[in-house]
Design an enzyme around this catalytic site. Sequence first.
Site, PDB file in Angstrom:
ATOM      1  N   SER A   1       4.298  70.896  21.873  1.00 53.34           N
ATOM      2  CA  SER A   1       4.813  69.539  21.708  1.00 53.34           C
ATOM      3  C   SER A   1       4.684  68.822  23.033  1.00 53.34           C
ATOM      4  CB  SER A   1       6.283  69.572  21.289  1.00 53.34           C
ATOM      5  OG  SER A   1       6.878  68.283  21.379  1.00 53.34           O
TER       6      SER A   1
ATOM      7  N   TYR B   1      15.133  72.469  21.855  1.00 64.46           N
ATOM      8  CA  TYR B   1      13.741  72.224  21.471  1.00 64.46           C
ATOM      9  C   TYR B   1      12.851  72.096  22.705  1.00 64.46           C
ATOM     10  CZ  TYR B   1       9.768  70.096  19.022  1.00 64.46           C
ATOM     11  OH  TYR B   1       8.527  69.813  18.510  1.00 64.46           O
TER      12      TYR B   1
END
Length: 255
Positions: A133, A146
Amino acid sequence: MHVAITGASVGIGEALARAFAAKGAVLSLVARRKERLDAIARELSGRAFLHQADLSVPERATDWIAPAEAELGPIDVLVNNAGVQHIEPTELAAVDAGEMLLRLNVLTPLRLTRAVLPGMMARGSGAIVDIASLAAITPMPGMYYYNASKGALANASEGLRGELRGTGVHVVTVYPGPVDTDMGRKGYEKYEPTFTSKLSPVGTADELARLVVRAVERKKARVVYPRSYGVTLLFPRIARWVTSRFSPPIKRLPG
């Protein structure tokens, strides 16, 4: 070509399944939602091995590999895509849920890679695709667990590529930014709408999948998408300052 994709039932994983199938690959599709896997497999023209699993339990995460290879042959491409995203004020984050995220987003892909890598190296060919990501480069406020998970996966992926140079096994590290999926839309809903956030480019899962397939075919090192976010790799310190300064505030529940 045997392509194995985790988290294949929705979003980016589903788009990857369709993109690789369009290239004639046989597929192993792994996800929690068996009914979605069945529906996708019915729409694809090629052969597919389907496995329902909760990949947040790393100790069982590799159970599907032996039967998949028995049915379709050795895995040529492993796509570590399964993952979850939590967006919340860190002081309110549930510790158990955060540590489950870390198991699914980090420990499971590392274990899967470790399981298929010896066979790939023995054959002198193969590819590992890690869906990281942009949060690995420019961590977002409100994504404490995350951010940690995608930073860990991206660094493991980038380091492994150098380690495997000359072995015939290639590693592709993928850095998606905002992508229009169910997960992406739910993520946006956790932030207050701002003028700056409305200007952020948003990509599609189908286009990202196309770029990933091309990266595997051409042995590219990484994919950043939408492409306008490629500047974050060149100027990470500036990108982190901009993200920290202009990210929209997280919505807080009353009380």
